[in-house]
Design a protein around this motif. Structure first.
Motif, short mmCIF file in Angstrom:
data_model
loop_
_atom_site.label_atom_id
_atom_site.label_comp_id
_atom_site.label_asym_id
_atom_site.label_seq_id
_atom_site.Cartn_x
_atom_site.Cartn_y
_atom_site.Cartn_z
N ARG A 89 0.83 -1.20 0.00
CA ARG A 89 0.00 0.00 0.00
C ARG A 89 0.87 1.25 0.00
NH1 ARG A 89 -4.81 -1.31 4.41
NH2 ARG A 89 -5.20 -3.45 3.77
N GLY A 90 0.28 2.36 -0.42
CA GLY A 90 1.01 3.62 -0.37
C GLY A 90 0.70 4.53 -1.53
N HIS A 91 1.71 5.22 -2.03
CA HIS A 91 1.55 6.19 -3.10
C HIS A 91 2.79 6.16 -3.99
CE1 HIS A 91 3.61 8.21 0.25
NE2 HIS A 91 4.26 8.89 -0.68
N ALA A 92 2.77 6.96 -5.04
CA ALA A 92 3.91 7.05 -5.95
C ALA A 92 4.41 8.49 -5.98
CB ALA A 92 3.51 6.60 -7.35
N ARG A 93 5.66 8.63 -6.36
CA ARG A 93 6.23 9.95 -6.60
C ARG A 93 6.88 9.96 -7.96
NH1 ARG A 93 8.81 12.00 -0.79
NH2 ARG A 93 7.07 11.27 0.50
N LEU A 94 6.76 11.11 -8.63
CA LEU A 94 7.35 11.28 -9.95
C LEU A 94 8.61 12.13 -9.83
CD1 LEU A 94 4.17 12.00 -12.13
CD2 LEU A 94 5.28 9.80 -11.66
N PHE A 95 9.63 11.72 -10.58
CA PHE A 95 10.90 12.45 -10.62
C PHE A 95 11.25 12.73 -12.08
CE2 PHE A 95 10.81 10.02 -6.76
CZ PHE A 95 11.43 10.81 -5.80
N LEU A 96 11.72 13.93 -12.33
CA LEU A 96 12.12 14.32 -13.68
C LEU A 96 13.64 14.45 -13.70
CD1 LEU A 96 10.90 15.00 -16.44
CD2 LEU A 96 10.96 17.40 -15.78
N GLY A 121 12.98 21.76 -16.99
CA GLY A 121 13.00 20.87 -18.15
C GLY A 121 13.50 19.49 -17.77
N GLY A 122 13.49 18.59 -18.74
CA GLY A 122 13.94 17.23 -18.49
C GLY A 122 13.34 16.27 -19.50
N THR A 123 13.87 15.06 -19.53
CA THR A 123 13.42 14.09 -20.52
C THR A 123 13.03 12.74 -19.92
OG1 THR A 123 15.70 13.38 -20.92
CG2 THR A 123 14.83 15.11 -22.35
N ARG A 124 13.57 12.38 -18.76
CA ARG A 124 13.31 11.06 -18.20
C ARG A 124 12.42 11.17 -16.97
NH1 ARG A 124 15.92 7.00 -20.26
NH2 ARG A 124 15.77 5.71 -18.36
N LEU A 125 11.24 10.54 -17.06
CA LEU A 125 10.27 10.59 -15.98
C LEU A 125 10.29 9.25 -15.24
CD1 LEU A 125 7.93 12.35 -14.76
CD2 LEU A 125 6.39 10.94 -16.14
N THR A 126 10.53 9.29 -13.94
CA THR A 126 10.60 8.09 -13.11
C THR A 126 9.46 8.07 -12.12
OG1 THR A 126 13.00 7.92 -13.30
CG2 THR A 126 11.98 6.80 -11.43
N ALA A 127 8.77 6.93 -12.01
CA ALA A 127 7.73 6.72 -11.01
C ALA A 127 8.26 5.74 -9.97
CB ALA A 127 6.46 6.18 -11.66
N ARG A 128 8.20 6.12 -8.70
CA ARG A 128 8.74 5.29 -7.61
C ARG A 128 7.65 5.07 -6.57
NH1 ARG A 128 13.69 8.15 -5.50
NH2 ARG A 128 14.47 7.51 -7.53
N ASN A 140 16.15 -5.94 -3.05
CA ASN A 140 17.60 -6.03 -3.23
C ASN A 140 18.28 -4.66 -3.13
OD1 ASN A 140 17.71 -8.88 -3.62
ND2 ASN A 140 16.94 -8.58 -5.69
N SER A 141 17.84 -3.87 -2.16
CA SER A 141 18.40 -2.54 -1.88
C SER A 141 18.20 -1.55 -3.02
CB SER A 141 19.91 -2.65 -1.56
OG SER A 141 20.13 -3.51 -0.46
N THR A 142 17.25 -1.85 -3.92
CA THR A 142 16.96 -0.97 -5.06
C THR A 142 15.51 -0.52 -5.00
OG1 THR A 142 18.55 -2.16 -6.44
CG2 THR A 142 16.94 -0.79 -7.58
N PRO A 143 15.24 0.79 -5.09
CA PRO A 143 13.86 1.26 -5.05
C PRO A 143 13.00 0.63 -6.15
CG PRO A 143 15.40 3.10 -4.86
CD PRO A 143 16.21 1.90 -5.23
N VAL A 144 11.74 0.38 -5.82
CA VAL A 144 10.79 -0.13 -6.81
C VAL A 144 10.34 1.05 -7.67
CG1 VAL A 144 8.54 -1.20 -7.15
CG2 VAL A 144 10.03 -1.99 -5.31
N GLN A 145 10.74 1.05 -8.94
CA GLN A 145 10.46 2.19 -9.79
C GLN A 145 10.49 1.79 -11.27
OE1 GLN A 145 13.77 4.70 -8.57
NE2 GLN A 145 14.95 4.13 -10.37
N ALA A 146 10.04 2.69 -12.11
CA ALA A 146 10.10 2.52 -13.57
C ALA A 146 10.30 3.88 -14.20
CB ALA A 146 8.81 1.88 -14.08
N THR A 147 10.93 3.90 -15.37
CA THR A 147 11.27 5.16 -16.03
C THR A 147 10.80 5.15 -17.49
OG1 THR A 147 13.23 5.45 -14.63
CG2 THR A 147 13.18 6.69 -16.68
N ALA A 148 10.32 6.29 -17.96
CA ALA A 148 9.92 6.47 -19.35
C ALA A 148 10.45 7.81 -19.84
CB ALA A 148 8.40 6.42 -19.49
N SER A 149 10.55 7.95 -21.14
CA SER A 149 11.04 9.19 -21.75
C SER A 149 9.88 10.08 -22.16
CB SER A 149 11.91 8.89 -22.97
OG SER A 149 13.06 8.18 -22.60
#
Length: 256
Positions: A89-96, A121-128, A140-149
């Protein structure tokens, strides 16, 4: 009467009937000392059944982009934000380009062009993905996230490329860095259930070749760039992941 007194007299959105005190206390998974790069500590859970996310970005016909988050083993809980961490459960955050952009409490989010301009500005959008207590879900010590352009233009001409179906999220992601002949994190063993999808994200400070033994999977490693290699673990056994030229062991995969 005992239960009511122990839990403060009434149930809350953060401690519902059937929820353990351990969960209500936010001790789900393992809280790591490392953070996600923006000050939020990582909350590590097992790969099997862990939250997962994919992100698709489509230019909006009037302004900016429409962002769609597809999640698995996870649901958005805006009514519980600020409470204890509960599984999935929870929420997501977007990073540019790595910079915080917005907090998201549902599958769809409209990203106006003005917000991108205001962020420089920016080109790569990450959702975590984050738990209700604002810790970042991690495997494995890595945030659960995905990235798109983001498309270069918000006009409809960019829509065909951006509207392709999102690639299914891998069941397990391993992020590995090689710098000055040292591997980070230290090489270890990761257990994987046969048939699961594995994604390796490897970055090396020198040109090399990534090789997954037993699966005959290879990928060139240009210096200073992150290379992503995804495959299905459809063979049982112990398999080493290494670099060819520098002959470094990156990790071991135990497939059962």
């Amino acid at each position: 009467m005992f239960g009511a007194g122990a839990c403060g007299g009434r149930a809350t959105t953060h401690h519902k009937p059937g929820t353990s005190h351990e969960q209500a206390g936010g001790s789900v998974g393992r809280l790591l000392t490392a953070d996600d790069g923006s000050g939020n500590r990582l909350r590590q859970v097992d790969a099997e059944g862990a939250p997962a996310v994919t992100v698709a970005v489509r230019p909006d016909s009037e302004d900016g982009w429409n962002v769609h988050l597809s999640v698995r083993n996870f649901r958005f809980t805006p009514d519980s934000v600020g409470g204890a961490a509960l599984p999935g459960r929870g929420h997501a955050r977007l990073f540019l380009d790595g910079h915080p952009l917005a907090r998201v409490y549902g599958s769809w989010f409209h990203l106006p062009a003005s917000l991108v301009r205001a962020a420089g500005g920016g080109t790569r959008l990450t959702a975590r993905l984050y738990a209700d207590d604002h810790t970042a879900w991690a495997v494995n010590s890595t945030p659960v996230q995905a990235t798109a352009s983001l498309a270069a233009s918000s006009g409809p001409a960019s829509a065909p490329e951006e509207s392709r179906p999102a690639t299914p999220s891998p069941d397990i992601t391993l992020e590995i860095a090689v710098s000055h002949g040292e591997v980070s994190p230290d090489p270890g063993r990761t257990e994987i259930k046969k048939g699961r999808t594995v994604q390796l994200r490897v970055r090396s400070d020198r040109a090399d070749t990534l090789h997954v033994h037993g699966y005959d999977k290879e990928a060139r490693l240009p210096a200073g760039k992150t290379v992503i290699l995804t495959f299905t673990a459809d063979r049982s056994g112990l398999f080493e992941v290494e670099t060819h030229e520098s002959d470094l062991l990156l990790t071991q995969l135990v497939v059962r």
